[in-house]
Design a protein around this motif. Structure first.
Motif, PDB file in Angstrom:
ATOM      1  N   ALA A  97       0.817  -1.215   0.000  1.00 38.42           N
ATOM      2  CA  ALA A  97       0.000   0.000   0.000  1.00 38.42           C
ATOM      3  C   ALA A  97       0.852   1.267   0.000  1.00 38.42           C
ATOM      4  N   ARG A  98       2.088   1.169   0.487  1.00 39.48           N
ATOM      5  CA  ARG A  98       2.925   2.360   0.659  1.00 39.48           C
ATOM      6  C   ARG A  98       4.047   2.495  -0.367  1.00 39.48           C
ATOM      7  N   GLU A 145      12.915  11.453   7.041  1.00 39.46           N
ATOM      8  CA  GLU A 145      11.656  12.073   7.478  1.00 39.46           C
ATOM      9  C   GLU A 145      10.534  11.727   6.504  1.00 39.46           C
ATOM     10  N   GLY A 146      10.867  11.742   5.204  1.00 38.43           N
ATOM     11  CA  GLY A 146       9.870  11.410   4.197  1.00 38.43           C
ATOM     12  C   GLY A 146       9.407   9.964   4.294  1.00 38.43           C
ATOM     13  N   GLY A 162       4.901   6.297   6.387  1.00 46.49           N
ATOM     14  CA  GLY A 162       4.425   5.215   7.244  1.00 46.49           C
ATOM     15  C   GLY A 162       5.492   4.293   7.780  1.00 46.49           C
ATOM     16  N   VAL A 163       6.760   4.472   7.343  1.00 46.15           N
ATOM     17  CA  VAL A 163       7.839   3.623   7.845  1.00 46.15           C
ATOM     18  C   VAL A 163       8.373   4.276   9.121  1.00 46.15           C
ATOM     19  N   LEU A 164       7.654   4.088  10.205  1.00 51.37           N
ATOM     20  CA  LEU A 164       7.987   4.827  11.423  1.00 51.37           C
ATOM     21  C   LEU A 164       9.241   4.292  12.109  1.00 51.37           C
ATOM     22  N   GLY A 194      -1.257   8.333   5.414  1.00 54.07           N
ATOM     23  CA  GLY A 194      -1.338   8.738   4.017  1.00 54.07           C
ATOM     24  C   GLY A 194      -1.375  10.243   3.882  1.00 54.07           C
ATOM     25  N   PHE A 195      -2.083  10.910   4.777  1.00 54.93           N
ATOM     26  CA  PHE A 195      -2.155  12.371   4.757  1.00 54.93           C
ATOM     27  C   PHE A 195      -0.788  12.965   5.047  1.00 54.93           C
ATOM     28  N   GLU A 196      -0.053  12.385   6.021  1.00 54.45           N
ATOM     29  CA  GLU A 196       1.274  12.904   6.371  1.00 54.45           C
ATOM     30  C   GLU A 196       2.222  12.794   5.185  1.00 54.45           C
ATOM     31  N   SER A 197       2.141  11.680   4.438  1.00 50.53           N
ATOM     32  CA  SER A 197       3.006  11.503   3.303  1.00 50.53           C
ATOM     33  C   SER A 197       2.751  12.558   2.236  1.00 50.53           C
TER      34      SER A 197
END
Length: 207
Positions: free
Chosen positions: A119-120, A143-144, A149-151, A195-198
């Motif tokens: 999904a990412r 950071e990106g 989503g890769v925290l 998804g919004f953060e990305s």
């Protein structure tokens, strides 16, 4: 413009395409490994050799196709792509597939294949593209990835950045494999806000 041909300096200032071709040819002379990047020092020497200097409108135009990184390199892949002749549309697909077969990505663990990374991948690839072209630093790259989503970033990523970072030559397949082998079930529990953060991160970068 053939390599070794004499440069018409007067034409450089009145013929934009001729200027870009001449500069690109100079870059390629010092780009030993043909990676689309040279040192800042060689960039300046190439300009000086053509009688150009920073601040000229012609150089400002050229810089639209180049990215200067914090680690002393200049990426000119966009310039090469802009000047490269395009094959006829009907031949593009088959020719590209023959000469440049699709990159083979090591298989992800079965439990992840249709989950988080599937999904990412597109968001990760967009961030990777910005980094590969020298438009964001290593820290911004991390950071990106986190915004995508890769925290939890694996230690292997730091090793890869040390090895491939200066030349921005990290294969996307190696990046994905490094992220996938460190995956855990907790990642699939991330909420939809990732998804919004990305998208927010990508929107804030100059493309």
């Amino acid at each position: 413009m053939a390599n070794g041909s004499r440069i018409d300096r007067g034409r450089l200032l009145r013929d934009r395409e001729y200027l870009l071709q001449a500069v690109c040819a100079e870059f390629q002379k010092v780009d030993t490994y043909h990676r689309g990047l040279i040192t800042s020092a060689n960039f300046s020497k190439a300009l000086a050799g053509l009688g150009l200097r920073y601040g000229q409108p012609e150089v400002d135009d050229l810089l639209q196709y180049c990215q200067v990184t914090d680690d002393g390199y200049v990426h000119y892949k966009d310039l090469s792509s802009f000047l490269a002749p395009q094959p006829p549309r009907a031949k593009q697909s088959s020719l590209k597939q023959t000469l440049y077969p699709a990159e083979v990505v090591p298989p992800a663990p079965t439990e992840e294949r249709n989950g988080f990374f599937a999904a990412r991948t597109e968001d990760i690839r967009k961030v990777f593209s910005l980094w590969e072209r020298g438009r964001i630093s290593n820290d911004q790259f991390k950071e990106g990835l986190q915004s995508a989503g890769v925290l939890h970033l694996p230690e292997e990523l730091d090793r890869l950045l040390v090895m491939y970072g200066p030349a921005r030559s990290l294969p996307f397949s190696k990046l994905m494999y490094a992220l996938q082998i460190d995956a855990n079930d907790g990642r699939r529990a991330r909420n939809a806000n990732l998804g919004f953060e990305s998208k927010t991160f990508l929107a804030g970068c100059t493309v």
